[in-house]
Design an enzyme around this catalytic site. Structure first.
Site, PDB file in Angstrom:
ATOM      1  N   SER A  23       0.819  -1.226   0.000  1.00  0.00           N
ATOM      2  CA  SER A  23       0.000   0.000   0.000  1.00  0.00           C
ATOM      3  C   SER A  23       0.842   1.261   0.000  1.00  0.00           C
ATOM      4  O   SER A  23       0.311   2.369   0.065  1.00  0.00           O
ATOM      5  CB  SER A  23      -0.940  -0.003   1.208  1.00  0.00           C
ATOM      6  OG  SER A  23      -0.198  -0.201   2.399  1.00  0.00           O
ATOM      7  N   THR A 155     -39.166  27.932 -11.238  1.00  0.00           N
ATOM      8  CA  THR A 155     -39.511  26.561 -10.833  1.00  0.00           C
ATOM      9  C   THR A 155     -39.682  25.792 -12.151  1.00  0.00           C
ATOM     10  O   THR A 155     -40.135  26.395 -13.139  1.00  0.00           O
ATOM     11  CB  THR A 155     -40.818  26.488 -10.012  1.00  0.00           C
ATOM     12  OG1 THR A 155     -41.893  26.919 -10.834  1.00  0.00           O
ATOM     13  CG2 THR A 155     -40.766  27.370  -8.762  1.00  0.00           C
ATOM     14  N   HIS A 156     -39.315  24.544 -12.164  1.00  0.00           N
ATOM     15  CA  HIS A 156     -39.352  23.742 -13.410  1.00  0.00           C
ATOM     16  C   HIS A 156     -38.537  24.393 -14.523  1.00  0.00           C
ATOM     17  O   HIS A 156     -38.842  24.192 -15.704  1.00  0.00           O
ATOM     18  CB  HIS A 156     -40.797  23.540 -13.902  1.00  0.00           C
ATOM     19  CG  HIS A 156     -41.752  23.128 -12.829  1.00  0.00           C
ATOM     20  ND1 HIS A 156     -41.998  21.817 -12.501  1.00  0.00           N
ATOM     21  CD2 HIS A 156     -42.505  23.868 -11.978  1.00  0.00           C
ATOM     22  CE1 HIS A 156     -42.871  21.757 -11.517  1.00  0.00           C
ATOM     23  NE2 HIS A 156     -43.192  22.988 -11.167  1.00  0.00           N
ATOM     24  N   SER A 277     -12.250  26.859 -27.988  1.00  0.00           N
ATOM     25  CA  SER A 277     -12.434  25.672 -28.818  1.00  0.00           C
ATOM     26  C   SER A 277     -11.301  25.599 -29.827  1.00  0.00           C
ATOM     27  O   SER A 277     -10.807  26.619 -30.297  1.00  0.00           O
ATOM     28  CB  SER A 277     -13.787  25.766 -29.542  1.00  0.00           C
ATOM     29  OG  SER A 277     -13.755  24.989 -30.719  1.00  0.00           O
ATOM     30  N   LYS A 283     -15.795  30.614 -29.575  1.00  0.00           N
ATOM     31  CA  LYS A 283     -16.241  29.937 -28.355  1.00  0.00           C
ATOM     32  C   LYS A 283     -15.492  30.357 -27.107  1.00  0.00           C
ATOM     33  O   LYS A 283     -14.289  30.580 -27.122  1.00  0.00           O
ATOM     34  CB  LYS A 283     -16.069  28.425 -28.513  1.00  0.00           C
ATOM     35  CG  LYS A 283     -17.010  27.828 -29.517  1.00  0.00           C
ATOM     36  CD  LYS A 283     -18.372  27.577 -28.944  1.00  0.00           C
ATOM     37  CE  LYS A 283     -18.437  26.148 -28.459  1.00  0.00           C
ATOM     38  NZ  LYS A 283     -19.724  25.818 -27.916  1.00  0.00           N
ATOM     39  N   ASN A 285     -15.893  28.648 -23.372  1.00  0.00           N
ATOM     40  CA  ASN A 285     -16.670  27.603 -22.711  1.00  0.00           C
ATOM     41  C   ASN A 285     -16.505  27.601 -21.188  1.00  0.00           C
ATOM     42  O   ASN A 285     -15.429  27.884 -20.682  1.00  0.00           O
ATOM     43  CB  ASN A 285     -16.242  26.228 -23.251  1.00  0.00           C
ATOM     44  CG  ASN A 285     -16.560  26.078 -24.727  1.00  0.00           C
ATOM     45  OD1 ASN A 285     -17.558  26.613 -25.209  1.00  0.00           O
ATOM     46  ND2 ASN A 285     -15.697  25.395 -25.449  1.00  0.00           N
ATOM     47  N   GLU A 290     -18.295  22.940 -15.713  1.00  0.00           N
ATOM     48  CA  GLU A 290     -18.662  21.607 -16.217  1.00  0.00           C
ATOM     49  C   GLU A 290     -17.832  20.509 -15.545  1.00  0.00           C
ATOM     50  O   GLU A 290     -18.342  19.438 -15.197  1.00  0.00           O
ATOM     51  CB  GLU A 290     -18.470  21.552 -17.732  1.00  0.00           C
ATOM     52  CG  GLU A 290     -19.502  22.380 -18.482  1.00  0.00           C
ATOM     53  CD  GLU A 290     -19.215  22.491 -19.977  1.00  0.00           C
ATOM     54  OE1 GLU A 290     -18.354  21.753 -20.483  1.00  0.00           O
ATOM     55  OE2 GLU A 290     -19.855  23.333 -20.628  1.00  0.00           O
ATOM     56  N   TYR A 317      -9.993  -6.221  12.420  1.00  0.00           N
ATOM     57  CA  TYR A 317      -9.335  -5.776  11.196  1.00  0.00           C
ATOM     58  C   TYR A 317      -9.324  -6.869  10.132  1.00  0.00           C
ATOM     59  O   TYR A 317      -9.112  -8.041  10.423  1.00  0.00           O
ATOM     60  CB  TYR A 317      -7.884  -5.343  11.485  1.00  0.00           C
ATOM     61  CG  TYR A 317      -7.173  -4.911  10.217  1.00  0.00           C
ATOM     62  CD1 TYR A 317      -7.285  -3.600   9.765  1.00  0.00           C
ATOM     63  CD2 TYR A 317      -6.425  -5.804   9.452  1.00  0.00           C
ATOM     64  CE1 TYR A 317      -6.668  -3.200   8.585  1.00  0.00           C
ATOM     65  CE2 TYR A 317      -5.809  -5.416   8.269  1.00  0.00           C
ATOM     66  CZ  TYR A 317      -5.935  -4.112   7.838  1.00  0.00           C
ATOM     67  OH  TYR A 317      -5.332  -3.718   6.679  1.00  0.00           O
ATOM     68  N   GLN A 322      -7.842  -1.867   3.747  1.00  0.00           N
ATOM     69  CA  GLN A 322      -6.822  -1.098   3.049  1.00  0.00           C
ATOM     70  C   GLN A 322      -7.445  -0.332   1.875  1.00  0.00           C
ATOM     71  O   GLN A 322      -6.903   0.667   1.423  1.00  0.00           O
ATOM     72  CB  GLN A 322      -5.731  -2.052   2.539  1.00  0.00           C
ATOM     73  CG  GLN A 322      -4.587  -1.380   1.826  1.00  0.00           C
ATOM     74  CD  GLN A 322      -3.387  -2.311   1.683  1.00  0.00           C
ATOM     75  OE1 GLN A 322      -2.752  -2.655   2.672  1.00  0.00           O
ATOM     76  NE2 GLN A 322      -3.102  -2.740   0.478  1.00  0.00           N
ATOM     77  N   LYS A 325      -8.526   3.745   1.388  1.00  0.00           N
ATOM     78  CA  LYS A 325      -7.653   4.907   1.173  1.00  0.00           C
ATOM     79  C   LYS A 325      -7.704   5.538  -0.205  1.00  0.00           C
ATOM     80  O   LYS A 325      -7.993   6.737  -0.321  1.00  0.00           O
ATOM     81  CB  LYS A 325      -6.209   4.516   1.492  1.00  0.00           C
ATOM     82  CG  LYS A 325      -6.031   4.216   2.959  1.00  0.00           C
ATOM     83  CD  LYS A 325      -4.644   3.747   3.287  1.00  0.00           C
ATOM     84  CE  LYS A 325      -4.635   3.117   4.662  1.00  0.00           C
ATOM     85  NZ  LYS A 325      -5.500   1.890   4.736  1.00  0.00           N
TER      86      LYS A 325
HETATM   87  N1  ARG Z   1      -1.715  -1.309   4.751  1.00  0.00           N
HETATM   88  C1  ARG Z   1      -2.598  -1.765   5.759  1.00  0.00           C
HETATM   89  C2  ARG Z   1      -3.920  -1.017   5.652  1.00  0.00           C
HETATM   90  O1  ARG Z   1      -3.953  -0.023   5.003  1.00  0.00           O
HETATM   91  C3  ARG Z   1      -2.001  -1.539   7.110  1.00  0.00           C
HETATM   92  C4  ARG Z   1      -2.446  -2.499   8.153  1.00  0.00           C
HETATM   93  C5  ARG Z   1      -1.868  -3.818   7.927  1.00  0.00           C
HETATM   94  N2  ARG Z   1      -2.289  -4.728   8.946  1.00  0.00           N
HETATM   95  C6  ARG Z   1      -2.289  -6.037   8.720  1.00  0.00           C
HETATM   96  N3  ARG Z   1      -2.683  -6.787   9.684  1.00  0.00           N
HETATM   97  N4  ARG Z   1      -1.969  -6.524   7.555  1.00  0.00           N
HETATM   98  O2  ARG Z   1      -4.915  -1.387   6.193  1.00  0.00           O
END
Ligand code: ARG
Length: 476
Positions: A23, A155-156, A277, A283, A285, A290, A317, A322, A325
């Site tokens: 990660s 409205t609308h 454009s 143009k 834009n 957007e 856990y 993971q 993120k």
């Molecule tokens: N990279 C892991 C995560 O984002 C960290 C925790 C890892 N823990 C484990 N027991 N493998 O969740």
């Protein structure tokens, strides 16, 4: 490939497996939170006598060096490590040898990553709030300048009744104000510290969890260690708040795109916030608006993704987490970018008040007021509605507005009409007679503007506290 857990393994991890599992390409983003968390942890281990004071001081000093060097670019986070936690620990051991190996005493990567993600999300909440504050200030400045700028309310997407630009933008002020309040509220729930939860069941070392929580600016420790390592509600709540911000920005963008169109010409987006454009020379834009509208989808996607990831995970856990993120980081960065650009676009945009006024005066936006005129002269509302309906038809056939008719023509439709009608249905009267709280009348609008200013002033304490944390870090 550098791992923290080789001991019980008899084979090297396959490269593909390693890459799939790693990660560091994305969790490097919270190196600062990771190191700050470790500093608090080690200071506490020293105070509790779990490490000697000398060891704790050495580790803290070296962690601070690692932080400073990472920040100024002399130390590069390399992908040879599985994650940011391994990188920092390995770097510490490289520098301190055996003392460095004591950093992870009484801690698991499970509570470590839970802490890092929480501190990172907390920081992003503060940053987003600051951008919302800037946007609100920009909106309020425009509102104050345009309490008399009459425009059609819709409205609308059909012209309905005249309002003012201040009133129209005031609706967005309310939306973004709620967005700030939502963040303040989420912050209160998120601000508990998972550090000390261990892998899932706490630890046998006499950790002082209150002390680490305090050092890191939390209101206290999480009260259940299994929840501590596996709760991602705060990310989901924040992504939900971010989705709502994007929904508001997207609606506002949509209106600006319409207002900026050749047909409406209510606004002119500054050249600095427009694009041309490659083929059509004429143009200009509204790409920024957007794109903001378009990027709403990926933020919603991040929310749905994490909700879905979390829904089947047994306690505590699991590696699925993971996945909290990458999309969340993307959503956080996306919203910050959109808020900043949108604010700049709004602050530099020209409002074409003449066009707005003209548009308001066409399309019978004063028809309700004509009916109200009859009601004030004793006609029951339902009858008044019918009379004005016929009046509108009469006008449409002749391509004229109500106020362009002569008194004779008006009287032919209803004898109740008199010469004071013209004043009663002028755009100014239509707007300024609307004085209920929250209505567009100038006096009502000014009262609301004063309340909105008060709101911004009341947030100043939070702003100061949060800015301090952003500038000076979490370790006090
Ligand atoms: N990279 C892991 C995560 O984002 C960290 C925790 C890892 N823990 C484990 N027991 N493998 O969740």
């Amino acid at each position: 490939m550098a791992q923290l857990w080789g001991g019980r393994f008899t084979k090297e991890t396959d490269r593909l497996v390693y890459n799939f599992n790693a990660s560091i390409s994305f969790d490097r983003k919270f190196y600062r939170q990771d190191i700050e968390g470790s500093i608090a942890h080690v200071k506490m281990l020293g105070k509790q006598g779990i490490l000697s004071n000398v060891e704790a001081e050495q580790i803290v000093a070296e962690l601070k060096n690692i932080l400073a060097e990472t920040e100024n670019g002399t130390l590069e986070i390399t992908s040879e490590y599985e994650d940011i936690h391994s990188f920092v620990e390995a770097e510490l051991i490289r520098r301190l040898g055996d003392t460095g190996k004591k950093l992870h005493t009484g801690r698991s990567r499970n509570d470590q990553v839970a802490l890092d993600m929480r501190m990172y999300t907390r920081m992003e909440a503060v940053r987003t709030d600051a951008l919302l504050k800037d946007l609100l200030q920009t909106i309020l400045t425009i509102m104050k300048a345009h309490t008399e700028t009459i425009m059609p309310g819709f409205t609308h997407l059909q012209k309905a009744q005249p309002v003012t630009l201040a009133h129209h933008l005031g609706a967005y002020f309310e939306m973004f104000k709620r967005d700030r309040l939502r963040i303040h509220d989420i912050y209160k729930r998120m601000n508990y510290c998972p550090l000390g939860s261990g892998a899932l069941a706490g630890t046998t070392y006499p950790l002082d969890r209150d002390a680490t929580a305090r050092m890191l600016g939390f209101d206290g420790p999480c009260l259940n260690s299994m929840d501590g390592v596996s709760d991602r509600d705060y990310v989901i709540e924040f992504l939900s708040a971010l989705s709502t911000i994007m929904m508001h920005l997207s609606r506002f963008s949509e209106e600006i795109i319409i207002w900026n169109s050749n047909e409406y010409q209510f606004v002119e987006i500054d050249d600095g916030y427009s694009t041309g454009s490659s083929i059509m020379p004429q143009k200009k834009n509204p790409d920024i608006a957007e794109l903001v509208r378009g990027k709403t989808g990926r933020v919603y996607g991040a929310l749905i993704s994490l909700l879905t990831t979390m829904k089947g995970i047994p306690l505590a856990y699991n590696k699925d987490m993971q996945e909290d993120k990458e999309l969340a980081f993307d959503a956080m960065d996306t919203v910050k970018g959109c808020l900043a650009l949108f604010q700049g676009m709004l602050a530099t945009m020209k409002f074409r008040v003449e066009n707005m006024r003209k548009s308001a005066s066409l399309g019978f936006t004063n028809a309700t007021d004509a009916a109200d005129y009859l009601v004030n002269h004793g006609v029951p509302f339902r009858d008044a509605h019918g009379i004005v309906g016929r009046l509108v038809l009469y006008c449409m056939d002749r391509n004229r507005s109500i106020e362009e008719l002569s008194l004779e023509e008006l009287k032919a439709i209803s004898p109740v009409f008199d010469s004071d009608l013209y004043d009663a249905i002028s755009m100014e009267t239509c707007v300024n007679k609307r004085l209920t709280t929250g209505a567009p009348g100038k006096a009502a609008m000014e009262q609301v503007i004063a309340l909105e200013e008060k709101f911004l002033a009341e947030c100043a304490d939070i702003d100061e506290d949060w800015e301090d944390r952003l500038l000076n870090g979490n370790i006090k």
